[in-house]
Design a protein around this motif. Structure first.
Motif, short mmCIF file in Angstrom:
data_model
loop_
_atom_site.label_atom_id
_atom_site.label_comp_id
_atom_site.label_asym_id
_atom_site.label_seq_id
_atom_site.Cartn_x
_atom_site.Cartn_y
_atom_site.Cartn_z
N GLY A 28 -7.13 -6.08 -8.67
CA GLY A 28 -6.84 -5.67 -10.04
C GLY A 28 -7.95 -6.09 -10.97
N GLY A 29 -7.69 -5.99 -12.28
CA GLY A 29 -8.68 -6.41 -13.26
C GLY A 29 -9.82 -5.44 -13.46
N ASN A 30 -9.72 -4.24 -12.88
CA ASN A 30 -10.86 -3.31 -12.94
C ASN A 30 -10.49 -1.93 -13.50
N MET A 31 -9.36 -1.84 -14.20
CA MET A 31 -8.96 -0.56 -14.77
C MET A 31 -7.89 -0.79 -15.84
N PHE A 32 -7.62 0.26 -16.63
CA PHE A 32 -6.52 0.26 -17.59
C PHE A 32 -5.37 1.07 -17.02
N GLN A 33 -4.14 0.74 -17.44
CA GLN A 33 -2.97 1.51 -17.04
C GLN A 33 -1.88 1.36 -18.09
N LYS A 34 -1.12 2.40 -18.25
CA LYS A 34 0.01 2.34 -19.18
C LYS A 34 1.14 1.55 -18.55
N PHE A 35 1.78 0.69 -19.35
CA PHE A 35 2.96 -0.05 -18.90
C PHE A 35 4.17 0.82 -19.21
N GLY A 36 4.68 1.47 -18.18
CA GLY A 36 5.79 2.40 -18.34
C GLY A 36 5.35 3.81 -18.07
N VAL A 37 4.76 4.04 -16.89
CA VAL A 37 4.27 5.37 -16.53
C VAL A 37 5.42 6.35 -16.37
N VAL A 38 6.52 5.90 -15.76
CA VAL A 38 7.65 6.80 -15.49
C VAL A 38 8.94 6.29 -16.11
N LYS A 58 0.83 -1.21 0.00
CA LYS A 58 0.00 0.00 0.00
C LYS A 58 0.86 1.26 0.00
N ALA A 59 1.92 1.26 0.79
CA ALA A 59 2.73 2.46 0.94
C ALA A 59 3.46 2.84 -0.34
N TYR A 60 3.93 1.85 -1.09
CA TYR A 60 4.62 2.14 -2.35
C TYR A 60 3.65 2.60 -3.43
N GLY A 61 2.37 2.29 -3.28
CA GLY A 61 1.38 2.72 -4.27
C GLY A 61 0.92 1.61 -5.20
N CYS A 62 1.36 0.36 -4.97
CA CYS A 62 0.92 -0.76 -5.81
C CYS A 62 -0.60 -0.89 -5.79
N VAL A 63 -1.17 -0.57 -4.64
CA VAL A 63 -2.61 -0.75 -4.44
C VAL A 63 -3.44 0.25 -5.25
N SER A 64 -2.80 1.27 -5.80
CA SER A 64 -3.57 2.23 -6.61
C SER A 64 -4.11 1.57 -7.87
N CYS A 65 -3.45 0.52 -8.35
CA CYS A 65 -3.94 -0.22 -9.52
C CYS A 65 -4.45 -1.61 -9.15
N HIS A 66 -3.91 -2.17 -8.09
CA HIS A 66 -4.28 -3.53 -7.69
C HIS A 66 -5.09 -3.47 -6.40
N GLN A 67 -6.41 -3.31 -6.56
CA GLN A 67 -7.30 -3.23 -5.41
C GLN A 67 -8.62 -3.91 -5.76
N GLY A 68 -9.59 -3.77 -4.86
CA GLY A 68 -10.89 -4.38 -5.08
C GLY A 68 -10.89 -5.87 -4.79
N VAL A 69 -11.99 -6.52 -5.06
CA VAL A 69 -12.14 -7.93 -4.73
C VAL A 69 -11.18 -8.81 -5.53
N ASN A 70 -10.79 -8.36 -6.73
CA ASN A 70 -9.91 -9.17 -7.57
C ASN A 70 -8.47 -8.70 -7.53
#
Length: 351
Positions: A243-253, A229-241
């Motif tokens: 993950g699997g509930n949003m799109f994200q670019k591979f290579g944000v930074v 959570k602290a690193y921010g992984c949970v901003s994309c990987h959350q919810g009951v699954n």
């Protein structure tokens, strides 16, 4: 006059001391910003735990599907006669004994043709908001229909499939029991989708932790979740699954694809669906449930271990260094996401 000069000199001394202290404070802050490893990211030592407010929620025990439809869908899912070559089935790529995948970077389909991307797990697929890495399909029905006809996967034509099934007396009986109109394209897809929808993996150790069993996770695994959570992984990987509930670019930074090289059309991700330049290298975020038993990772299958996947994600999605200790702790947390199928915990088998 002499007292005034003394007071002025004293004030100047205090002023100079204040400037020095301020400069030191600025230098310390700047050093921390430039060198995050000097003060490793840490979580609260004993955080108050409230499962209701956690970004990840436990899976339900089951998704209700009629027994006869489930049994029919299971048979179809494992039947190689649905493929053009009569050599592959849905289960060929989605092996339930291997976490719902085949643990290969790319999967062999009809006549040995290799898929353009890594096969995602079929477990918990009902909780994905889109299907395919590029999110081309909005429902499992559309997705299943497309895979049946995909020349790299099943390579079938529906008239041939229906004709084949029509020659099997057991299918006549099973379809008639479930559907008034018997064997049809719509009903074949519906049965397979019903079966896949029921393939969830509840009762992971992390689910039990969320449900109040604080002993389900070791202190190191709990620390790993805190770091997740602290690193921010949970901003994309959350919810009951997870993950699997949003799109994200591979290579944000960072430019993952330039560093990896050998860019293919499949690497363009959602751009292949929308033709919108903003969607280039954008993918559906994968679920992390059972991630410890479903290597290799990413759409290109290039990461063989959880540790490699974590390091790549932190580098290209978060743009920060990560101590190896934190990588290990996060990996240990991810292992607690492994759930159960038919009341048995999924296992990590060799590829």
């Amino acid at each position: 006059m002499r007292r005034f000069l003394n007071d002025r000199q004293t004030f100047r001394q205090f002023y100079l001391v204040g400037l020095v202290l301020f400069a030191i404070l600025v230098a310390l802050v700047w050093q921390q910003v430039q060198s995050p490893n000097t003060l490793p990211l840490r979580t609260a030592e004993t955080p108050a735990f409230d499962a209701v407010n956690e970004p990840i929620q436990p899976l339900p025990e089951a998704i209700a599907v009629a027994d006869d439809k489930f049994a029919l869908g299971e048979t179809l899912f494992n039947d190689v006669r649905l493929s053009k070559s009569r050599q592959v089935s849905c289960a060929s790529c989605h092996n339930l004994q291997m976490g719902g995948v085949d643990r290969q970077p790319h999967s062999p389909g009809v006549d040995g043709a290799m898929t353009a991307v890594n096969t995602p797990t079929v477990f918990n697929v009902a909780y994905n908001f889109r299907f395919n890495w590029n999110g081309k399909f909005s429902s499992l029905v559309e997705h299943t229909d497309a895979l049946m006809q995909n020349p790299r996967v099943m390579g079938s034509e529906w008239p041939d499939v229906l004709s084949t099934l029509d020659t099997v007396s057991d299918y006549h009986q099973a379809f008639t029991a479930v559907y008034e109109d018997g064997i049809t394209r719509t009903n074949v897809i519906d049965a397979i989708v019903a079966y896949e929808t029921a393939l969830i993996t509840p009762n992971s150790r992390f689910d039990r932790y969320l449900q109040g069993d604080q002993t389900a996770l070791s202190p190191t695994e709990q620390e790993g979740y805190g770091l997740f959570k602290a690193y921010g992984c949970v901003s994309c990987h959350q919810g009951v699954n997870v993950g699997g509930n949003m799109f994200q670019k591979f290579g944000v930074v960072g430019d993952y694809f330039a560093d990896r090289g050998n860019v293919t059309e499949a690497d363009f991700g959602r751009f292949n669906v929308t033709q919108d330049e903003a969607d280039r290298y954008v993918f559906r975020v994968p679920s992390l449930r059972n991630v410890a038993v479903t290597p290799p990772y990413f759409h290109d299958g290039t990461a063989d271990t959880l540790e490699q996947a974590i390091e790549i994600m932190v580098k290209y999605q978060l743009g920060r260094p990560i101590p190896s200790e934190h990588v290990q702790q996060i990996a240990q947390f991810l292992q607690t996401l492994t759930g159960e199928h038919q009341e048995e915990t999924l296992t990590a088998m060799r590829r």
